[in-house]
Design an enzyme around this catalytic site. Structure first.
Site, mmCIF file in Angstrom:
data_model
loop_
_atom_site.group_PDB
_atom_site.id
_atom_site.type_symbol
_atom_site.label_atom_id
_atom_site.label_comp_id
_atom_site.label_asym_id
_atom_site.label_seq_id
_atom_site.Cartn_x
_atom_site.Cartn_y
_atom_site.Cartn_z
ATOM 1 C CG HIS A 81 -39.455 1.440 -42.585
ATOM 2 N ND1 HIS A 81 -38.481 0.813 -41.856
ATOM 3 C CD2 HIS A 81 -39.195 1.138 -43.884
ATOM 4 C CE1 HIS A 81 -37.668 0.156 -42.658
ATOM 5 N NE2 HIS A 81 -38.075 0.350 -43.899
ATOM 6 C CB CYS A 93 -37.602 1.360 -47.203
ATOM 7 S SG CYS A 93 -39.017 0.416 -47.798
#
Length: 368
Positions: free
Chosen positions: A288, A307
């Site tokens: 992201h 992440c």
């Protein structure tokens, strides 16, 4: 002495009996005569407010009619009209109706990817069932995945409610894939029957494979085998490392909320507007955009909770690394993480089946 001759039509025997209700799917539909031969048989199935002819054939000796598909549909009304000629050339007719069992419990399968979508070469066909499946072999037989050009596609069960399909290697660009679900009236568990009879198709787009090196803090973007870009990233911090292994983009969100409490952490973060988010695992791993870390983080320090972050701006910027990459990605693209001090992602955590050997993958079929 010889008994009473049958009344007109009585020589025609229809199974199940006229007026039967709640006929179970194991019963067989047939029309036969004890004398003479059948001249014509017409069977109509009424189901879901639609009448459908039931195809069948009369045997060579004219004594018996059977449907092409011997299995009765559930929750249906059948109407049978038969005409026969006896040994003296006299014509007789018989009309009968019966209804089949209406199950109280049904199951369906949710299919990924979406119908008529264009996906990356790492897409795995995944069916999530809303009920536990105990007769996995029956359900597996009712699902087929075919490709054009042809390639061997095999199934693998994860537990009792998920069935995935993939080839040995990534799909070739341009492949057209068809998923046929013939689950209606298939008994997936005792008293629980399938509801679907549908087809899903999708097309495989260009090849894009990413290699994220958590140690070097870089992401290589390879398109059709050629290196397109090397992007600086930030991966999982030493105490919250990123999974190693091959993952697949399963969802793309322009913006989403990320709350640490939903993925097993405490109250470390709650970011309501994470831009350019692409889901990689069901447990919460995303690739992201990151606007809250300083520019000096990317390519230098791993600071995330597992992440993979790319530089971005609040609201999501089209000309940032995250925006550039998001606009050039597809559901089904492959992200391979190396160099992390973590275990390999579980095969059922997202579409992680590429981390299994072909031999082990094939062993997951209920049909052997």
């Amino acid at each position: 002495m010889f008994g009473k001759p049958p009344a007109p039509g009585e020589a025609i025997r229809i199974t199940p009996d006229d007026g039967s209700k709640g006929v179970r799917p194991g019963r067989k539909l047939s029309v036969r005569v004890t004398d003479g031969r059948l001249e014509s048989v017409t069977v109509v199935k009424s189901q879901d407010a639609r009448d459908t002819p039931v195809p069948g054939r009369i045997s060579a000796d004219g004594r018996r009619w059977v449907p092409e598909d011997g299995r009765l549909s559930l929750a249906a009304k059948y109407t049978v009209d038969a005409v026969a000629l006896d040994g003296h050339g006299r014509r007789s007719a018989r009309h009968a109706t019966f209804t089949t069992h209406v199950p109280k419990e049904r199951f369906i399968g949710y299919v990924a990817p979406e119908d008529r979508s264009v996906v990356g070469t790492g897409m795995i066909v995944s069916l999530e069932f809303n009920r536990e499946i105990t007769d996995r072999a029956a359900v597996e037989r009712a699902v087929s995945v075919t490709a054009k050009p042809a390639v061997d596609v095999r199934p693998h069960w994860f537990g009792k409610d998920r069935l995935d399909f993939r080839p040995e290697h990534y799909w070739k660009p341009g492949t057209e894939v068809t998923v046929a679900l013939r689950l209606r009236d298939v008994e997936g568990a005792p008293g629980v029957y399938g509801l679907q009879h549908r087809t899903v198709s999708f097309t495989v787009g260009r090849s894009q494979v990413l290699v994220v090196d958590a140690a070097r803090k870089t992401m290589e973007v390879r398109r059709d085998g050629e290196l397109v870009a090397t992007v600086p990233i930030t991966a999982g911090a030493p105490k919250t490392t990123t999974y190693n292994g091959r993952m697949v983009v399963t969802e793309m969100l322009d913006v989403t909320r990320m709350n640490s409490r939903t993925v097993g952490f405490g109250g470390e973060y709650d970011i309501p507007d994470v831009p350019h988010a692409m889901r990689l695992t069901y447990s919460g791993t995303f690739l992201h955009g990151n606007y809250w870390a300083g520019d000096d983080v990317f390519g230098r320090t791993n600071v995330s909770h597992g992440c993979i972050g790319l530089r971005d701006v609040k609201g999501g910027g089209a000309d940032t690394p995250a925006g550039w990459f998001f606009d050039r990605s597809l559901v089904g693209d492959v992200v391979e993480v190396v160099g992390s001090k973590d275990r390999t992602v579980a095969p059922d955590n997202g579409l992680g089946g590429w981390n299994m050997s072909w031999k082990r993958w094939k062993a997951g079929s209920a049909l052997g």
